[in-house]
Enzyme design. Structure first.
Site, PDB file in Angstrom:
ATOM      1  N   ALA A  11       0.816  -1.217   0.000  1.00 42.69           N
ATOM      2  CA  ALA A  11       0.000   0.000   0.000  1.00 42.69           C
ATOM      3  C   ALA A  11       0.851   1.269   0.000  1.00 42.69           C
ATOM      4  CB  ALA A  11      -0.926   0.000   1.208  1.00 42.69           C
ATOM      5  N   HIS A  12       2.048   1.210   0.636  1.00 45.74           N
ATOM      6  CA  HIS A  12       2.938   2.378   0.655  1.00 45.74           C
ATOM      7  C   HIS A  12       3.374   2.714  -0.771  1.00 45.74           C
ATOM      8  CE1 HIS A  12       3.671   2.645   4.991  1.00 45.74           C
ATOM      9  NE2 HIS A  12       3.650   1.335   4.988  1.00 45.74           N
ATOM     10  N   ASP A  69      10.114  -3.733  -9.129  1.00 48.13           N
ATOM     11  CA  ASP A  69      10.881  -4.449  -8.122  1.00 48.13           C
ATOM     12  C   ASP A  69      12.010  -3.530  -7.692  1.00 48.13           C
ATOM     13  OD1 ASP A  69      11.224  -6.593  -6.430  1.00 48.13           O
ATOM     14  OD2 ASP A  69      12.638  -7.594  -7.737  1.00 48.13           O
ATOM     15  N   ASP A 152      13.999   2.547   4.867  1.00 51.22           N
ATOM     16  CA  ASP A 152      14.028   4.020   4.931  1.00 51.22           C
ATOM     17  C   ASP A 152      14.695   4.582   6.192  1.00 51.22           C
ATOM     18  OD1 ASP A 152      12.967   4.437   2.449  1.00 51.22           O
ATOM     19  OD2 ASP A 152      10.921   4.804   3.124  1.00 51.22           O
ATOM     20  N   LYS A 172      10.766  12.622  -0.261  1.00 48.77           N
ATOM     21  CA  LYS A 172      11.362  11.333  -0.662  1.00 48.77           C
ATOM     22  C   LYS A 172      11.093  11.072  -2.150  1.00 48.77           C
ATOM     23  CE  LYS A 172      11.050   6.330  -0.160  1.00 48.77           C
ATOM     24  NZ  LYS A 172      10.358   5.169   0.384  1.00 48.77           N
ATOM     25  N   HIS A 177      14.602   6.475  -5.836  1.00 46.85           N
ATOM     26  CA  HIS A 177      14.656   5.447  -6.858  1.00 46.85           C
ATOM     27  C   HIS A 177      13.295   5.267  -7.535  1.00 46.85           C
ATOM     28  CE1 HIS A 177      13.716   4.255  -2.832  1.00 46.85           C
ATOM     29  NE2 HIS A 177      13.143   3.134  -3.227  1.00 46.85           N
TER      30      HIS A 177
HETATM   31  P1  ITT Z   1       5.451  -5.989  -3.889  1.00 43.56           P
HETATM   32  O1  ITT Z   1       6.365  -7.097  -4.356  1.00 43.56           O
HETATM   33  O2  ITT Z   1       4.108  -6.459  -3.427  1.00 43.56           O
HETATM   34  O3  ITT Z   1       5.338  -4.871  -4.872  1.00 43.56           O
HETATM   35  P2  ITT Z   1       7.491  -5.536  -1.857  1.00 43.56           P
HETATM   36  O4  ITT Z   1       7.344  -4.996  -0.458  1.00 43.56           O
HETATM   37  O5  ITT Z   1       8.012  -6.923  -2.015  1.00 43.56           O
HETATM   38  O6  ITT Z   1       6.110  -5.306  -2.580  1.00 43.56           O
HETATM   39  P3  ITT Z   1       9.764  -4.708  -3.518  1.00 43.56           P
HETATM   40  O7  ITT Z   1       9.913  -6.124  -3.932  1.00 43.56           O
HETATM   41  O8  ITT Z   1       9.756  -3.685  -4.577  1.00 43.56           O
HETATM   42  O9  ITT Z   1       8.453  -4.526  -2.598  1.00 43.56           O
HETATM   43  O10 ITT Z   1      10.905  -4.283  -2.528  1.00 43.56           O
HETATM   44  C1  ITT Z   1      11.627  -5.233  -1.806  1.00 43.56           C
HETATM   45  C2  ITT Z   1      11.950  -4.716  -0.442  1.00 43.56           C
HETATM   46  O11 ITT Z   1      12.856  -3.608  -0.566  1.00 43.56           O
HETATM   47  C3  ITT Z   1      10.761  -4.187   0.350  1.00 43.56           C
HETATM   48  O12 ITT Z   1      10.106  -5.209   1.051  1.00 43.56           O
HETATM   49  C4  ITT Z   1      11.443  -3.206   1.291  1.00 43.56           C
HETATM   50  O13 ITT Z   1      12.047  -3.889   2.362  1.00 43.56           O
HETATM   51  C5  ITT Z   1      12.561  -2.651   0.407  1.00 43.56           C
HETATM   52  N1  ITT Z   1      12.132  -1.394  -0.240  1.00 43.56           N
HETATM   53  C6  ITT Z   1      11.548  -1.259  -1.457  1.00 43.56           C
HETATM   54  N2  ITT Z   1      11.311   0.027  -1.719  1.00 43.56           N
HETATM   55  C7  ITT Z   1      11.752   0.719  -0.647  1.00 43.56           C
HETATM   56  C8  ITT Z   1      11.764   2.084  -0.295  1.00 43.56           C
HETATM   57  O14 ITT Z   1      11.279   3.019  -1.105  1.00 43.56           O
HETATM   58  N3  ITT Z   1      12.287   2.431   0.869  1.00 43.56           N
HETATM   59  C9  ITT Z   1      12.766   1.515   1.722  1.00 43.56           C
HETATM   60  N4  ITT Z   1      12.784   0.213   1.486  1.00 43.56           N
HETATM   61  C10 ITT Z   1      12.275  -0.193   0.310  1.00 43.56           C
END
Ligand code: ITT
Length: 194
Positions: A11-12, A69, A152, A172, A177
């Site tokens: 959701a974030h 991802d 974060d 942010k 990214h």
């Molecule tokens: P979905 O696969 O459902 O999209 P996810 O939480 O697994 O959600 P990602 O695979 O994109 O998201 O990211 C992998 C991890 O990287 C995520 O669980 C966070 O721990 C970290 N992460 C991703 N984006 C981040 C951000 O903007 N700030 C901090 N940590 C982040």
């Protein structure tokens, strides 16, 4: 307003991306499409995982969609946690445990440079496109701030003295990214050009 499926359960991320997209597109969630199962993410690169998730949705629904991802790449750890960022410490998405393990693995390490990298895979009219965004920074020695999510509280972007978790969502997004990758996606969706 055009509709686009965003293949995420986070959701974030959804609210961060909708903020950058503005009102040109309405994001449709997986739940709204009736997809409740976990989408496989078994590739060994961010690009591979983003494509795998987008293809899964496209094959199931035949609708325009995108998936992202993200990984945190820490230089002193040879790029870890990288593609394994979500499940660094445990099988689940345990942000606190991940941060704890990262701090432990960097104990006494001087070089704390790292980057967040996001890859977005878009499938539009059956064609595939990739967009990348990255932000360089360093890993702090302790957590600070309670905004955002994931790593974060430990990530200090280059040129800043506070972590992502100490910034507003807008601040942010402006340098992150994901913000940068989404900006490329939005430009492409608006201009129709890569
Ligand atoms: P979905 O696969 O459902 O999209 P996810 O939480 O697994 O959600 P990602 O695979 O994109 O998201 O990211 C992998 C991890 O990287 C995520 O669980 C966070 O721990 C970290 N992460 C991703 N984006 C981040 C951000 O903007 N700030 C901090 N940590 C982040």
């Amino acid at each position: 307003m055009k509709k686009l499926i965003f293949a995420t359960n986070n959701a974030h991320k959804l609210s961060e991306v909708q903020a950058v997209l503005g009102d040109a597109f309405t994001l449709v969630t997986l739940r709204e499409c009736g997809i409740t199962e976990d989408i496989p993410e078994t590739a060994d690169t961010l690009e591979g995982n983003a494509l795998q998730k987008a293809r899964y949705i496209y094959e199931k629904l035949g609708a325009d969609c995108f998936a992202d991802d993200t990984g945190l790449e820490v230089d002193a750890l040879n790029g870890a946690p990288g593609v394994h960022s979500a499940r660094y410490a445990t099988d689940g998405h345990d942000f606190a445990a991940n941060n704890c393990l990262l701090l432990k693995n960097l104990e006494g390490v001087e070089n704390r440079t790292a980057r967040f990298r996001t890859v977005i895979a878009l499938i539009l009219g059956g064609k595939e496109y990739l967009f990348e965004g990255r932000v360089e920074g360093t890993i702090a020695t302790e957590e600070a701030g309670c905004e955002g999510f994931g790593y974060d509280p430990l990530f200090v972007p280059s040129g800043e003295i506070i972590t992502f978790a100490q910034m507003s969502a807008e601040a942010k997004n402006a340098i992150s990214h994901r913000g940068r990758a989404v900006a490329k996606l939005v430009k492409f969706l608006k201009d129709g050009k890569l």
